[in-house]
Design an enzyme around this catalytic site. Structure first.
Site, PDB file in Angstrom:
ATOM      1  N   GLY A 225       0.820  -1.207   0.000  1.00  0.00           N
ATOM      2  CA  GLY A 225       0.000   0.000   0.000  1.00  0.00           C
ATOM      3  C   GLY A 225       0.852   1.256   0.000  1.00  0.00           C
ATOM      4  O   GLY A 225       1.897   1.305   0.637  1.00  0.00           O
TER       5      GLY A 225
ATOM      6  N   GLY B 225       4.903  -7.375   4.643  1.00  0.00           N
ATOM      7  CA  GLY B 225       4.923  -8.235   3.462  1.00  0.00           C
ATOM      8  C   GLY B 225       6.067  -7.888   2.529  1.00  0.00           C
ATOM      9  O   GLY B 225       6.707  -8.772   1.951  1.00  0.00           O
TER      10      GLY B 225
ATOM     11  N   THR C  21       4.078   2.588   5.865  1.00  0.00           N
ATOM     12  CA  THR C  21       2.695   2.143   5.975  1.00  0.00           C
ATOM     13  C   THR C  21       1.939   3.084   6.893  1.00  0.00           C
ATOM     14  O   THR C  21       2.464   3.481   7.946  1.00  0.00           O
ATOM     15  CB  THR C  21       2.585   0.706   6.513  1.00  0.00           C
ATOM     16  OG1 THR C  21       1.208   0.429   6.841  1.00  0.00           O
ATOM     17  CG2 THR C  21       3.430   0.485   7.748  1.00  0.00           C
ATOM     18  N   ILE C  22       0.714   3.421   6.523  1.00  0.00           N
ATOM     19  CA  ILE C  22      -0.089   4.314   7.368  1.00  0.00           C
ATOM     20  C   ILE C  22      -0.571   3.600   8.629  1.00  0.00           C
ATOM     21  O   ILE C  22      -1.045   4.247   9.566  1.00  0.00           O
ATOM     22  CB  ILE C  22      -1.301   4.883   6.610  1.00  0.00           C
ATOM     23  CG1 ILE C  22      -2.315   3.787   6.273  1.00  0.00           C
ATOM     24  CG2 ILE C  22      -0.861   5.650   5.373  1.00  0.00           C
ATOM     25  CD1 ILE C  22      -3.649   4.310   5.760  1.00  0.00           C
TER      26      ILE C  22
ATOM     27  N   ARG D 198     -27.476  12.954  15.618  1.00  0.00           N
ATOM     28  CA  ARG D 198     -27.291  11.579  15.165  1.00  0.00           C
ATOM     29  C   ARG D 198     -26.203  10.860  15.944  1.00  0.00           C
ATOM     30  O   ARG D 198     -25.358  11.474  16.592  1.00  0.00           O
ATOM     31  CB  ARG D 198     -26.867  11.565  13.695  1.00  0.00           C
ATOM     32  CG  ARG D 198     -27.923  11.893  12.687  1.00  0.00           C
ATOM     33  CD  ARG D 198     -27.302  11.924  11.301  1.00  0.00           C
ATOM     34  NE  ARG D 198     -28.283  12.244  10.271  1.00  0.00           N
ATOM     35  CZ  ARG D 198     -28.008  12.853   9.149  1.00  0.00           C
ATOM     36  NH1 ARG D 198     -26.763  13.229   8.875  1.00  0.00           N
ATOM     37  NH2 ARG D 198     -28.954  13.107   8.263  1.00  0.00           N
TER      38      ARG D 198
ATOM     39  N   MET E   9      -9.018   3.497   8.467  1.00  0.00           N
ATOM     40  CA  MET E   9      -8.159   2.406   7.994  1.00  0.00           C
ATOM     41  C   MET E   9      -7.207   1.938   9.092  1.00  0.00           C
ATOM     42  O   MET E   9      -7.255   2.418  10.229  1.00  0.00           O
ATOM     43  CB  MET E   9      -7.400   2.847   6.752  1.00  0.00           C
ATOM     44  CG  MET E   9      -8.304   3.099   5.544  1.00  0.00           C
ATOM     45  SD  MET E   9      -7.424   3.516   4.032  1.00  0.00           S
ATOM     46  CE  MET E   9      -6.985   1.871   3.452  1.00  0.00           C
TER      47      MET E   9
ATOM     48  N   ARG F 185      -5.919  -1.661   8.663  1.00  0.00           N
ATOM     49  CA  ARG F 185      -5.854  -3.113   8.513  1.00  0.00           C
ATOM     50  C   ARG F 185      -6.257  -3.776   9.825  1.00  0.00           C
ATOM     51  O   ARG F 185      -7.334  -3.507  10.336  1.00  0.00           O
ATOM     52  CB  ARG F 185      -4.447  -3.541   8.074  1.00  0.00           C
ATOM     53  CG  ARG F 185      -4.427  -4.337   6.835  1.00  0.00           C
ATOM     54  CD  ARG F 185      -3.075  -4.757   6.332  1.00  0.00           C
ATOM     55  NE  ARG F 185      -1.940  -4.600   7.193  1.00  0.00           N
ATOM     56  CZ  ARG F 185      -0.768  -5.144   6.967  1.00  0.00           C
ATOM     57  NH1 ARG F 185      -0.582  -5.897   5.912  1.00  0.00           N
ATOM     58  NH2 ARG F 185       0.243  -4.941   7.789  1.00  0.00           N
TER      59      ARG F 185
END
Length: 324
Positions: free
Chosen positions: A15, A108, A129-130, A166, A173, A175
């Site tokens: 990513g 990875g 990576t974020i 509401r 995000m 993961r």
């Protein structure tokens, strides 16, 4: 004795993350200053297998530090798990005169780098990576930009949630890691923070919290939901049915990956990219760059991949208390 390093390559894998361009820029320029030639590998391991390899000079990385994404492109490459494919990639590196490769990405991507090292190509990993989920480092490139992007978006959702009284479930995000959700939960003053590391999937507790808050006069409710839990839309339907409070789900998605990197991401990426180039130029291999206790450092890839990282109990407990 370490082999002489004449040419290195840089790639981004997995990513994308804001700040990757700053890391590319630093790696290229630091290597050239050290008298080493640099090539860029486009589209990660997939691009390596397709021999999408270009020469890179200092001018090729001008005016990119402020840009999001990655100028080299990135892609997933599941077939790189195969031994024959890894051997082919190493042969392609040798064919192009590449002695070492800097891989900017996540866990990875490190496994791919480890495989190249086994086949005789010096490799250094840089944490891009974020998700902030790489265990050997306290910081990963892209996290600061992503969490600020999410925070600003959540502020906007809160405005309309308050106006319409509401409940808003906002999915961020990360993961299978809850760092973005935890940080945004605290920074945005959320009433509930759901992260994979801690969530017990007891929705009734959330429902009870909403009902109790309404009795105390609170007119809206913000729930930050981590990607690793997901199902925000169906959760919203169930919560609305149980509480009678209009409930909407907002999934922020890939906007968190984009945008101009923050100063912190540009600085950390620059230091890490340069550090990786210095390691390669000195003949090091099978290492991962990290940041620990205020210093930039490096670890053996095997050691880095075996480390475990969890959410701070103290931080989570404070987040819970502040939401009451």
């Amino acid at each position: 004795m370490a082999k002489e390093i004449k040419t290195i390559a840089v790639m981004t894998s997995g990513g994308d993350a804001p700040g990757m361009n700053a890391a590319i820029r630093a790696a290229v320029r630091e290597a050239i200053v050290n008298g080493v030639s640099v090539k860029g590998i486009k589209k990660g391991y997939a691009g390596l297998l397709n021999e999408e390899i270009v020469d890179m000079e200092k001018k090729d990385v001008s005016d990119i530090i402020q840009r999001g994404g990655t100028i080299l492109g990135t892609a997933r490459c599941p077939e790189f798990k195969e031994e024959a494919v890894q051997a082919k990639a190493a042969e392609i590196c040798k064919k192009h005169g590449i002695d070492g490769v800097i891989v900017i990405g996540g866990d990875g991507s490190y496994r791919g780098a480890q495989a190249l090292a086994r086949h005789g190509i010096n490799t250094i990993g840089v944490p891009g990576t974020i998700d902030l989920d790489i265990s050997c480092t306290e910081y990963t490139i892209g996290f600061d930009t992503a969490v600020n992007t999410a925070m600003q978006a959540i502020d906007k959702v809160r405005d309309t949630s308050s106006s319409h009284e509401r409940c808003s479930i906002i999915e961020v995000m990360g993961r299978n890691a809850g760092y973005i959700a935890l940080w945004c939960g605290v920074a945005n003053g959320a009433e509930d923070i759901l992260i994979p590391e801690k969530y017990d999937y007891n929705e009734q507790k959330i429902i009870n919290n909403i009902i109790a808050n309404r009795k105390r006069g609170k007119t809206h409710h913000i729930i930050i939901n981590a990607e690793g839990i997901g199902h925000s839309t169906s959760m919203a339907r169930r919560i609305e049915a149980a509480t009678g409070m209009e409930t909407r789900a907002t999934i922020l998605g890939y906007m968190q990956r984009g945008g101009s990197p923050t100063c912190k991401d540009r600085f950390f990426a620059s230091m890490m990219g340069a550090y990786a180039a210095d390691l390669l130029c000195s003949g090091k291999s099978n290492r991962v760059v990290g940041h620990s206790h205020g210093e930039f450092t490096d670890y053996d890839i095997e050691e880095a991949l075996s480390m475990e990282k969890g959410i701070s109990e103290y931080q989570y407990e404070i987040a819970r208390k502040l939401s009451l």
